[in-house]
Design a protein around this motif. Structure first.
Motif, PDB file in Angstrom:
ATOM      1  N   ALA A 142      31.998  32.225  36.234  1.00 37.49           N
ATOM      2  CA  ALA A 142      32.712  33.157  35.350  1.00 37.49           C
ATOM      3  C   ALA A 142      33.246  34.369  36.113  1.00 37.49           C
ATOM      4  N   ALA A 143      32.521  34.745  37.159  1.00 42.33           N
ATOM      5  CA  ALA A 143      32.883  35.983  37.860  1.00 42.33           C
ATOM      6  C   ALA A 143      33.359  35.717  39.287  1.00 42.33           C
ATOM      7  N   LYS A 144      33.863  34.514  39.550  1.00 43.46           N
ATOM      8  CA  LYS A 144      34.246  34.182  40.925  1.00 43.46           C
ATOM      9  C   LYS A 144      35.387  35.066  41.430  1.00 43.46           C
ATOM     10  N   ASP A 145      36.351  35.390  40.553  1.00 42.91           N
ATOM     11  CA  ASP A 145      37.462  36.247  40.979  1.00 42.91           C
ATOM     12  C   ASP A 145      36.974  37.658  41.288  1.00 42.91           C
ATOM     13  N   ALA A 146      36.061  38.151  40.428  1.00 42.34           N
ATOM     14  CA  ALA A 146      35.516  39.496  40.654  1.00 42.34           C
ATOM     15  C   ALA A 146      34.735  39.539  41.960  1.00 42.34           C
ATOM     16  N   LEU A 147      33.929  38.496  42.217  1.00 42.92           N
ATOM     17  CA  LEU A 147      33.167  38.446  43.465  1.00 42.92           C
ATOM     18  C   LEU A 147      34.089  38.334  44.677  1.00 42.92           C
ATOM     19  N   ALA A 148      35.164  37.533  44.518  1.00 40.44           N
ATOM     20  CA  ALA A 148      36.128  37.392  45.615  1.00 40.44           C
ATOM     21  C   ALA A 148      36.780  38.724  45.935  1.00 40.44           C
ATOM     22  N   ASN A 149      37.067  39.516  44.907  1.00 42.34           N
ATOM     23  CA  ASN A 149      37.670  40.836  45.129  1.00 42.34           C
ATOM     24  C   ASN A 149      36.696  41.784  45.831  1.00 42.34           C
ATOM     25  N   GLY A 197      36.483  40.717  49.338  1.00 39.79           N
ATOM     26  CA  GLY A 197      37.751  41.105  49.956  1.00 39.79           C
ATOM     27  C   GLY A 197      37.777  42.575  50.296  1.00 39.79           C
ATOM     28  N   SER A 198      37.195  43.404  49.422  1.00 42.46           N
ATOM     29  CA  SER A 198      37.115  44.846  49.679  1.00 42.46           C
ATOM     30  C   SER A 198      36.295  45.131  50.930  1.00 42.46           C
ATOM     31  N   PHE A 199      35.129  44.463  51.045  1.00 42.51           N
ATOM     32  CA  PHE A 199      34.286  44.646  52.231  1.00 42.51           C
ATOM     33  C   PHE A 199      35.049  44.263  53.502  1.00 42.51           C
ATOM     34  N   GLU A 200      35.786  43.161  53.429  1.00 42.98           N
ATOM     35  CA  GLU A 200      36.515  42.682  54.604  1.00 42.98           C
ATOM     36  C   GLU A 200      37.600  43.672  55.014  1.00 42.98           C
ATOM     37  N   ILE A 201      38.348  44.180  54.045  1.00 37.58           N
ATOM     38  CA  ILE A 201      39.431  45.138  54.324  1.00 37.58           C
ATOM     39  C   ILE A 201      38.881  46.411  54.948  1.00 37.58           C
ATOM     40  N   LEU A 202      37.803  46.936  54.355  1.00 42.39           N
ATOM     41  CA  LEU A 202      37.264  48.220  54.805  1.00 42.39           C
ATOM     42  C   LEU A 202      36.492  48.091  56.114  1.00 42.39           C
ATOM     43  N   SER A 203      35.740  47.019  56.264  1.00 45.80           N
ATOM     44  CA  SER A 203      34.949  46.862  57.492  1.00 45.80           C
ATOM     45  C   SER A 203      35.846  46.545  58.688  1.00 45.80           C
ATOM     46  N   ASP A 204      36.956  45.867  58.442  1.00 45.09           N
ATOM     47  CA  ASP A 204      37.880  45.492  59.514  1.00 45.09           C
ATOM     48  C   ASP A 204      38.928  46.574  59.762  1.00 45.09           C
ATOM     49  N   ARG A 223      37.923  46.357  43.097  1.00 41.46           N
ATOM     50  CA  ARG A 223      38.736  45.236  42.632  1.00 41.46           C
ATOM     51  C   ARG A 223      40.062  45.098  43.338  1.00 41.46           C
ATOM     52  N   SER A 224      40.729  46.224  43.624  1.00 39.28           N
ATOM     53  CA  SER A 224      42.106  46.133  44.088  1.00 39.28           C
ATOM     54  C   SER A 224      42.490  47.281  45.004  1.00 39.28           C
ATOM     55  N   THR A 225      43.664  47.118  45.604  1.00 41.46           N
ATOM     56  CA  THR A 225      44.300  48.171  46.399  1.00 41.46           C
ATOM     57  C   THR A 225      45.532  48.648  45.637  1.00 41.46           C
ATOM     58  N   LYS A 226      45.646  49.946  45.452  1.00 41.75           N
ATOM     59  CA  LYS A 226      46.792  50.525  44.746  1.00 41.75           C
ATOM     60  C   LYS A 226      47.833  50.971  45.781  1.00 41.75           C
ATOM     61  N   ILE A 227      49.061  50.445  45.627  1.00 42.96           N
ATOM     62  CA  ILE A 227      50.148  50.765  46.556  1.00 42.96           C
ATOM     63  C   ILE A 227      51.300  51.391  45.779  1.00 42.96           C
ATOM     64  N   ARG A 228      51.765  52.530  46.241  1.00 47.78           N
ATOM     65  CA  ARG A 228      52.928  53.209  45.654  1.00 47.78           C
ATOM     66  C   ARG A 228      54.157  52.786  46.449  1.00 47.78           C
ATOM     67  N   ASP A 229      55.042  51.968  45.830  1.00 50.01           N
ATOM     68  CA  ASP A 229      56.190  51.464  46.577  1.00 50.01           C
ATOM     69  C   ASP A 229      57.311  52.501  46.640  1.00 50.01           C
ATOM     70  N   PHE A 271      56.848  52.990  41.995  1.00 56.29           N
ATOM     71  CA  PHE A 271      56.005  52.195  41.113  1.00 56.29           C
ATOM     72  C   PHE A 271      54.618  52.055  41.740  1.00 56.29           C
ATOM     73  N   LEU A 272      53.578  52.096  40.904  1.00 52.10           N
ATOM     74  CA  LEU A 272      52.217  51.902  41.394  1.00 52.10           C
ATOM     75  C   LEU A 272      51.841  50.433  41.183  1.00 52.10           C
ATOM     76  N   ILE A 273      51.592  49.731  42.279  1.00 50.65           N
ATOM     77  CA  ILE A 273      51.330  48.290  42.245  1.00 50.65           C
ATOM     78  C   ILE A 273      49.877  48.040  42.626  1.00 50.65           C
ATOM     79  N   SER A 274      49.194  47.214  41.840  1.00 46.70           N
ATOM     80  CA  SER A 274      47.800  46.869  42.090  1.00 46.70           C
ATOM     81  C   SER A 274      47.726  45.475  42.725  1.00 46.70           C
ATOM     82  N   VAL A 275      47.182  45.410  43.930  1.00 42.95           N
ATOM     83  CA  VAL A 275      47.044  44.138  44.652  1.00 42.95           C
ATOM     84  C   VAL A 275      45.568  43.761  44.690  1.00 42.95           C
ATOM     85  N   PRO A 276      45.150  42.645  44.076  1.00 39.48           N
ATOM     86  CA  PRO A 276      43.739  42.231  44.146  1.00 39.48           C
ATOM     87  C   PRO A 276      43.287  42.106  45.595  1.00 39.48           C
ATOM     88  N   ASN A 277      42.089  42.583  45.874  1.00 36.07           N
ATOM     89  CA  ASN A 277      41.621  42.624  47.253  1.00 36.07           C
ATOM     90  C   ASN A 277      41.381  41.245  47.858  1.00 36.07           C
TER      91      ASN A 277
END
Length: 271
Positions: free
Chosen positions: A93-100, A103-110, A134-140, A144-150
């Motif tokens: 049920a929470a696989k997407d949330a866990l993946a995010n 993904g957050s740990f990978e982005i920040l640790s790397d 959950r996500s990275t917020k990018i201002r293009d 526009f503020l765009i939310s990209v799942p981690n």
């Protein structure tokens, strides 16, 4: 020894062990936080530390609890089986949330990017405003503020423009075919002089006649702006072009524009 006394002793031992382990975890938590803050004062990784530590403590409590039940004669295997089935259901049920989260740990640790960086992620380009669980917020560039799942950001090619140490400056100047040989040499010399004099342009550059266009002799300048900042790149490029235009006009070197020559062949005939 009565069973209840053995149970109390077991509880006391578990409480002492859990307390000691919690103190060790808190010590490492403090040291890790200090290291993160030292490297980057406002690192989003700080937000994840409480979550990680709570998960570790929950695992320790679970192990201590199951160990106590085992010592009291209860079947731990059936309890673990129940948790296993429940864990599978929760995981599905929470696989997407866990993946995010991972993904957050990978982005920040790397150190892929941090807040304030200008990045290109999965076709999205702009400034990073926030990195959460959950996500990275990018201002293009359209604001526009765009939310990209981690989990997506962690598995695509990410271009961190802000990490560039220099930026490529590649400009072609087209001068008219009527420009004589001396002025062609002068046109190239002006490019070299302006680039050398500009403190924001790297001294390693190339100036040469590149090709012969449909309506111009094309002189190519290839070099680097010393800063990776896109705003500074635009400013330096604009200053460079302005100075070239000014000096070319002062020397009578004409910029070419698309032209076409039409030759009409007249035919004469006798009636």
């Amino acid at each position: 020894m009565p069973k209840w006394e053995a149970g109390l002793i077991c509880i006391a031992i578990n409480i002492v062990l859990v307390t000691v382990l919690f103190k060790i975890i808190n010590f490492f938590d403090f040291k890790i936080r200090q290291k993160i803050v030292k490297e980057e004062a406002n690192s989003p990784l700080i937000r994840f530390m409480p979550i990680i530590m709570k998960l570790i403590k929950a695992v320790i409590i679970f192990i201590a609890f199951t160990g106590f039940l085992q010592s009291q004669g209860y079947s731990v295997s059936s309890i673990l089986a129940g948790f296993g089935i429940g864990g599978i259901a929760v995981g599905m049920a929470a696989k997407d949330a866990l993946a995010n989260i991972f993904g957050s740990f990978e982005i920040l640790s790397d150190h892929v990017y941090k807040v304030g960086d200008y990045v290109k992620v999965n076709g999205i380009e702009g400034y990073v405003e926030d990195i959460n669980i959950r996500s990275t917020k990018i201002r293009d560039l359209d604001n526009f503020l765009i939310s990209v799942p981690n989990n997506i950001a962690a598995n695509v090619i990410v271009t961190n423009v802000s990490r560039a140490k220099k930026r490529f400056l590649n400009i072609t100047f087209g001068v008219t075919y009527s420009t004589d040989n001396e002025k062609l040499k002068l046109a190239q010399a002006i490019l070299k002089d302006v680039a050398t004099a500009h403190k924001e342009i790297n001294n390693e550059f190339t100036v040469a006649i590149h090709d012969l266009g449909d309506s111009s002799v094309n002189i190519r300048f290839r070099g680097y702006v010393k800063s990776g900042s896109y705003d500074k790149f635009l400013r330096v490029r604009g200053e460079f072009l302005s100075q070239i235009i000014e000096k070319y006009r002062a020397e009578g070197i004409e910029f070419a524009f698309p032209t076409r020559s039409v030759y009409i062949e007249s035919a004469s005939g006798e009636n």
